[in-house]
Design a protein around this motif. Structure first.
Motif, short mmCIF file in Angstrom:
data_model
loop_
_atom_site.label_atom_id
_atom_site.label_comp_id
_atom_site.label_asym_id
_atom_site.label_seq_id
_atom_site.Cartn_x
_atom_site.Cartn_y
_atom_site.Cartn_z
N THR B 153 0.83 -1.20 0.00
CA THR B 153 0.00 0.00 0.00
C THR B 153 0.86 1.24 0.00
O THR B 153 0.56 2.21 -0.70
N ALA B 154 1.94 1.21 0.77
CA ALA B 154 2.80 2.38 0.81
C ALA B 154 3.42 2.65 -0.54
O ALA B 154 3.87 3.76 -0.81
N GLN B 155 3.43 1.64 -1.41
CA GLN B 155 4.01 1.86 -2.72
C GLN B 155 3.04 2.51 -3.66
O GLN B 155 3.38 2.78 -4.80
N GLY B 156 1.83 2.71 -3.25
CA GLY B 156 0.96 3.52 -4.08
C GLY B 156 -0.45 3.04 -4.25
O GLY B 156 -1.29 3.81 -4.65
N SER B 157 -0.76 1.79 -3.96
CA SER B 157 -2.15 1.41 -4.18
C SER B 157 -2.59 0.47 -3.08
O SER B 157 -1.85 -0.42 -2.68
#
Lengths: 335, 348
Positions: B153-157
């Motif tokens: 999630t921290a990577q973008g989604s």
């Protein structure tokens, strides 16, 4: 600094009733400049003295410095709205406790839970046992959170608010009061936070005044991503979205960048054609933007690109190989 | 809605309400075709991990909601405190019951419909998860486990997946018989262990209003993690975990091979022994003596213990998940690399 008051009650504050302090409705006039006091002379004179100074003793560590900021996480708002939607029949509003942490410079609200309460014309009853219990339970999960104040839905502060605030000031130092306007006055859901300050004529009945604070929304990184995703439901007609797959997400992100780029291009063209006056700062930002794309010689870039692509392809191949290997293993075992 | 009996154990709520809310699904089908989550639950899960779950600890919590037709609606959740050694008198069941009782007072759905857990780089296929999910699904037919991957999630989604055990696996777990023969009979392959249920997120109108308000007041997100090209760290870690699992798998395979070899050796020995016996008996008959009694084969040759196959199934399932995650990740990165190439070409 506007003082906010419970407007409906016009009761004069100068009644020498020996009523409990908090029960006396805050007599402050609606705006410092304006209206003549409802009855008597005390309130406007009290305003200038009570308003600016931070509430003196025993407040949050140090007086509330800076711009008196309350930092709010979006999960709080979602909880409040949800508990408002689930309120009991006939209840006009819901209240609850705010939990969070206190920093040297600000207050951060990170959690909340709703508290059942009954409100009628002349009295209000809050289930304090329940509030204490819930706080204990919450403390087991996050021991660093303390009671910071309370929230209420509705667009105004009523006399009952004052009573409830009194109760909460027993639980927390200088509690914060948050209102979320779910009745959507003026077509907006206004979210405001207040601190209370005593005011009135010393010696006579004291009232309470709520001074507003600035509300800022803070997000953890992951929270931001979550909120962005949830916000997409606003755009879909049935308010429903699914979670998208990998390449779709990259596509969506690049579409966003494309949109912003087209806005910038539009602006540049407007400036060139003279429709909009050129602004130097914007121009400088544009320069930075163009120069972000690093200048690498084509051969170097080719090699870098190719090695990266090779790495990724190799990893994909290995992953596929592993998967077929275990599938084969399964087949052999079940022979 | 029928009143709910207080559950004696952490997962065993009476599912009377659940059965009333839906018709009987066909026996081969799963009872839940879709999971609908409120935005509030997503935010709460994110917040819980962010505050309590740094490091390799998993954070867990309970999902509350209700079942509508073949859709599982999750409307609220609450977190579970983590296990601490110095909290010996902490009673999980009591905490859960108190929480649900209190939530009932404020009209929050108090029906247990599942649980959620965070995961580290996608490694969640463990025995513990299987057991918990089994006991949940046994008590409440429609329960799911939500797996939240914070690093992805921290990577973008947002990475949130809902899993259930397939009916076949439920049968096997009920028997508690994990020997190779039983699993072969049930025909459970590692792909059929968990089934993923599609998730949709739904918000009420008022929450949408609140979100618009929020968007107006918040600054634009200036981090675009999703398009970042720096991916080697993540890739390296995922591959490391994959390699560990493959090593475990190979050890497991070696064990199974030894078992098979032992069994076949034993078969041979039995056969030889029998033959010798027969020969002796013939000789004795020819000499006129009574034949030797048939001895109990099983006492002489104790069959080797077949190794439990459940662990290897789990490992295979985990390897499968890792591989899928890695493939997704590489697909994304390839896309990003090609975009970077296009930009570079244009600027040259």
């Amino acid at each position: 600094m506007a003082a906010v008051s419970p407007s409906p009650a016009p009761a004069p504050a100068q009644d020498p009733d020996p009523v409990a302090v908090a029960a006396a409705p805050a007599p402050a006039a609606p705006s410092p400049a304006a209206a003549p006091p409802s009855a008597g002379s005390a309130p406007p004179a009290a305003l200038p003295t009570a308003a600016p100074g931070p509430p003196g003793p025993a407040a949050l560590p140090g007086p509330f410095p800076g711009g008196r900021v309350v930092r709010l996480h979006p999960v709080i708002l979602a909880s409040i709205v949800d508990s408002f939607e689930r309120r009991n029949e006939g209840a006009a509003r819901v209240i609850g406790t705010l939990l969070g942490t206190v920093d040297k410079h600000s207050v951060e609200v990170t959690n909340c839970f709703s508290v059942p309460h009954n409100e009628s014309e002349d009295e209000v009853a809050v289930d304090m046992e329940f509030a204490k219990n819930m706080y204990e339970l919450h403390k087991k999960v996050s021991p660093t959170e303390i009671i910071l104040g309370w929230y209420a839905t509705g667009h105004d502060i009523t006399e009952h608010s004052v009573l409830i605030h009194e109760y909460y000031s027993r639980e927390a130092h200088n509690p914060i009061h948050l209102t979320v306007d779910t009745s959507l006055q003026n077509g907006r859901m206004s979210i405001k936070a207040y601190l209370s300050a005593p005011m009135g004529v010393p010696g006579k009945t004291m009232g309470v005044m709520f001074t507003p604070l600035t509300v800022k929304y803070v997000y953890y990184d992951t929270e931001r991503i979550g909120v962005d995703l949830i916000m997409k439901t606003c755009l879909s007609p049935s308010r429903v979205i699914g979670l998208s797959s990998d390449l779709q997400q990259v596509g969506a992100a690049s579409a966003r960048i494309q949109d912003t780029l087209s806005t910038v291009l539009q602006y540049a063209e407007d400036v060139l054609s003279g429709k909009v006056a050129a602004d130097n700062t914007v121009g400088r930002f544009l320069m930075d933007l163009i120069n972000q794309v690093p200048k690498i010689s084509p051969e170097d870039f080719e090699t870098m690109l190719n090695s990266n692509i090779n790495d990724l392809l190799m990893v994909t191949y290995l992953a596929n190989l592993t998967q077929s290997q275990i599938a084969l293993n399964e087949k052999l075992l079940s022979l | 809605m029928a009143s709910r009996k207080e559950p004696p154990g952490p997962a065993s709520t009476v599912s009377s309400v659940a059965t009333k809310a839906r018709g009987k699904a066909a026996p081969g089908d799963s009872a839940v075709k879709q999971v609908q989550i409120d935005g509030l639950v997503v935010l709460k899960i994110i917040k819980h991990y962010q505050e309590e779950g740094q490091g390799n600890e998993v954070v867990q919590g309970v999902l509350l909601g209700l079942v509508v037709d073949d859709r599982l609606e999750i409307t609220n959740c609450f977190p579970f405190p983590q296990h601490t050694e110095d909290d010996a008198d902490f009673d999980e069941v009591q905490y859960q019951m108190e929480m649900m009782r209190s939530l009932r007072h404020v009209n929050i759905d108090h029906l247990h419909v599942g649980w959620y857990q965070s995961t580290y780089y996608g490694s969640f296929v463990t025995r513990a998860l299987l057991d918990s999910q089994f006991s949940y699904q046994h008590a409440i037919e429609e329960s799911v486990v939500l797996i939240y991957d914070p690093i992805k999630t921290a990577q973008g989604s947002l990475s949130l997946k809902a899993y259930r055990l397939t009916p076949k696996l439920m049968e096997v777990c009920k028997e508690k018989d994990f020997s190779p023969e039983a699993l072969k009979k049930a025909n459970v392959a590692f792909e059929h262990m968990f089934e993923e249920v599609p998730i949709i997120i739904k918000n009420s109108y008022l929450i949408n209003v609140m979100l618009w308000e929020l968007e107006k007041k918040s600054t634009v997100a200036d981090k675009h993690e999703l398009l970042s090209l720096a991916s080697s760290n993540h890739l390296g870690k995922s591959l490391q975990l994959l390699m560990d699992r493959v090593d475990e798998m190979s050890q497991d395979i070696v064990k199974y091979n030894t078992y098979l070899r032992n069994t076949s050796k034993q078969q041979q020995q039995k056969h030889q022994y029998q033959q010798r016996r027969q020969q002796e008996n013939l000789q004795r008959q020819s000499r006129g003596e009574p034949p030797l009694p048939e001895e109990d084969m099983s006492k002489l040759f104790k069959p080797p213990q077949p190794p439990a196959r459940m662990d290897s199934l789990l490992i295979a399932g985990q390897i499968n998940t890792y591989c899928q995650n890695i493939k997704e990740f590489t697909a994304q990165n390839l896309g990003k690399l090609f975009m970077a190439q296009a930009l570079q070409e244009y600027s040259n």
